[in-house]
Design a protein around this motif. Structure first.
Motif, PDB file in Angstrom:
ATOM      1  N   ASP A 231      17.092  57.420  81.619  1.00 31.08           N
ATOM      2  CA  ASP A 231      17.079  55.969  81.441  1.00 31.08           C
ATOM      3  C   ASP A 231      17.394  55.326  82.792  1.00 31.08           C
ATOM      4  N   THR A 232      16.347  54.901  83.511  1.00 29.42           N
ATOM      5  CA  THR A 232      16.546  54.365  84.860  1.00 29.42           C
ATOM      6  C   THR A 232      17.173  52.971  84.847  1.00 29.42           C
ATOM      7  N   SER A 233      17.174  52.310  83.707  1.00 30.87           N
ATOM      8  CA  SER A 233      17.774  50.970  83.665  1.00 30.87           C
ATOM      9  C   SER A 233      19.269  51.032  83.946  1.00 30.87           C
ATOM     10  N   GLU A 234      19.901  52.133  83.534  1.00 30.90           N
ATOM     11  CA  GLU A 234      21.326  52.297  83.813  1.00 30.90           C
ATOM     12  C   GLU A 234      21.565  52.666  85.269  1.00 30.90           C
ATOM     13  N   LEU A 235      20.632  53.378  85.850  1.00 33.29           N
ATOM     14  CA  LEU A 235      20.804  53.840  87.223  1.00 33.29           C
ATOM     15  C   LEU A 235      20.766  52.701  88.228  1.00 33.29           C
ATOM     16  N   ASP A 237      21.722  49.725  87.762  1.00 35.05           N
ATOM     17  CA  ASP A 237      22.823  48.780  87.570  1.00 35.05           C
ATOM     18  C   ASP A 237      24.159  49.334  88.062  1.00 35.05           C
ATOM     19  N   ILE A 238      24.120  50.470  88.776  1.00 34.38           N
ATOM     20  CA  ILE A 238      25.362  51.071  89.273  1.00 34.38           C
ATOM     21  C   ILE A 238      25.993  50.155  90.321  1.00 34.38           C
TER      22      ILE A 238
END
Length: 436
Positions: A231-235, A237-238
């Protein structure tokens, strides 16, 4: 009558979620699908270069253990039996037996310093492995994210190709009906060919990146593997930590600095070892032996011929043409050079970490800008598509906006994965495990 073109693509939200494990390839074989964490675990256990480094660690440990055993005395035994015969005499069987031991009592601290130096070399080799693990992690991360970027781009490009094919087919029908010029139709045909070429190039790029990943995992190039899309959406937002925190954490955990510090300590041991050659060597020796000249009185001969000896020997270096003092001076010069290298290495690491931090900030800014640009060109293209359907603009104007959006989308995907990569590299520098 307005021309109705409905390019289906361009507005897809690309999000892919797949389960871990195995899947079937097009040829029916099993394809092993791996997460980033699984790739890293596999590489740490199977990468040939890493295995070679681990063998070096094992060799250092053996050298350290041997250096510690050198404190112990050495013991050796000897046994000889011989049969001699001369004319006129009976054959004579003689024998001798001996046992000797020696122990170095003093050698200018050479034994202790050698043990300490080997301990330092053993510990340093562990950090050399960690440094390689960081390098390997970054390389695998780069290949893995490149494959993800190729995957996302391919899904987008295939959707584009579907729309281009629909536009081309509708254009062909309208040209046959005399509703559009041949030049407009040919432009639609050329756009379809260009979109098809883009897919081929991305597929080749993906295979190249997959081969690079297999090489890092020390797998056969023909081994069927694939990656699992996270799930790149979480990546993206780091949170980016404060620069001071990043620098402090990196300086405390990066193995490069620890290895450099060990080099200084090892060089100091070299100086002490060189100076030890100026000191006398004191050794303790002891031996015992016996023998016999025939078997008729074997037991009594062994008893009567039993002898014991113990002694201390001192070896004093007097003059060897100044060679030892030259070696001491060279070791001292090497120590100073190593200390300078350590200071320079500290500056270089600080520079690298700070530069990487700025790179992360720049990558984040480019990603955010490309996201805005992508949405802007999408809105623009939708507006142009409506105008084209009502015969307000030409195919040239429509395709220009379509290509602008395609370019913006390509840039967005590239910047997205570039930012994720740079941010994860920062985690490696700070000593955090890399996960997705």
């Amino acid at each position: 009558m307005g021309r109705k073109f409905y390019p289906a693509i361009l507005f897809l939200t690309l999000s892919v979620s797949v389960a871990a494990g195995q899947s079937q390839s097009e040829t029916g074989g099993t394809v092993f699908r791996m997460t980033l964490e699984e790739c890293l675990d596999f590489a740490f256990g199977n990468n040939y270069d890493r295995q070679s480094i681990l063998l070096n660690v094992e060799s250092r440990e053996l050298e350290y253990e041997q250096a510690r055993r050198d404190r112990l005395p050495s013991v050796s035994g000897s046994v000889s039996e011989s049969l001699s015969h001369t004319n006129g005499n009976e054959a004579v069987w003689t024998g001798s037996y001996g046992l000797s031991t020696s122990l170095t009592l003093f050698q200018g601290g050479s034994i202790n310093n050698t043990i300490e130096q080997n301990r330092l070399l053993t510990e340093q080799s562990v950090y050399t492995t960690r440094r390689y693990d960081n390098e390997l992690t970054i390389q695998i991360l780069s290949a893995f994210l490149s494959i993800l970027g190729n995957d996302e781009l391919l899904k987008y490009q295939k959707a584009v190709l579907v729309a281009s094919e629909e536009q081309r087919n509708q254009g062909q029908a309208l040209f046959a009906a005399g509703s559009i010029l041949e030049s407009d139709y040919l432009l639609l045909e050329a756009q379809y060919a260009s979109d098809l070429t883009n897919i081929v190039e991305t597929e080749i790029s993906r295979e190249t990146n997959l081969l690079a990943l297999k090489n890092l995992l020390s797998l056969d190039p023909l081994m069927p593997i694939d990656v699992i899309f996270p799930d790149t959406s979480e990546l993206i937002d780091i949170v980016i930590p404060d620069e001071e925190f990043v620098l402090e954490r990196a300086m405390a955990t990066l193995p490069d600095l620890i290895i450099s510090g060990y080099n200084v300590e090892i060089a100091r041991m070299d100086v002490k070892l060189a100076k030890a050659n100026l000191s006398p060597t004191v050794s303790l020796g002891a031996s015992m032996g016996t023998g016999h000249s025939d078997f008729s009185r074997y037991g009594s001969q062994l008893n009567h011929r039993l002898n014991e000896q113990v002694g201390v020997s001192v070896s004093i270096p007097i003059f060897n043409r100044g060679r030892t003092r030259t070696q001491v001076r060279q070791a001292q010069i090497n120590l100073k050079q190593t200390e300078l290298d350590d200071k320079q290495n500290t500056l270089d690491v600080r520079q690298t970490v700070m530069s990487e931090y700025q790179t992360v900030l720049a990558a984040a800014a480019r990603y955010q800008a490309s996201d805005i640009r992508r949405n802007a060109y999408l809105s623009s293209f939708e507006a142009y598509r409506v105008q084209f359907n009502y015969d307000a603009i030409t195919a040239v104007e429509l395709l220009q906006q379509q290509n602008n959006y395609i370019s913006a989308m390509n840039e967005y995907i590239q910047n997205k994965y570039s930012y994720i990569f740079r941010r994860k590299v920062l985690d490696v520098y700070m000593g955090y495990p890399v996960t997705m």
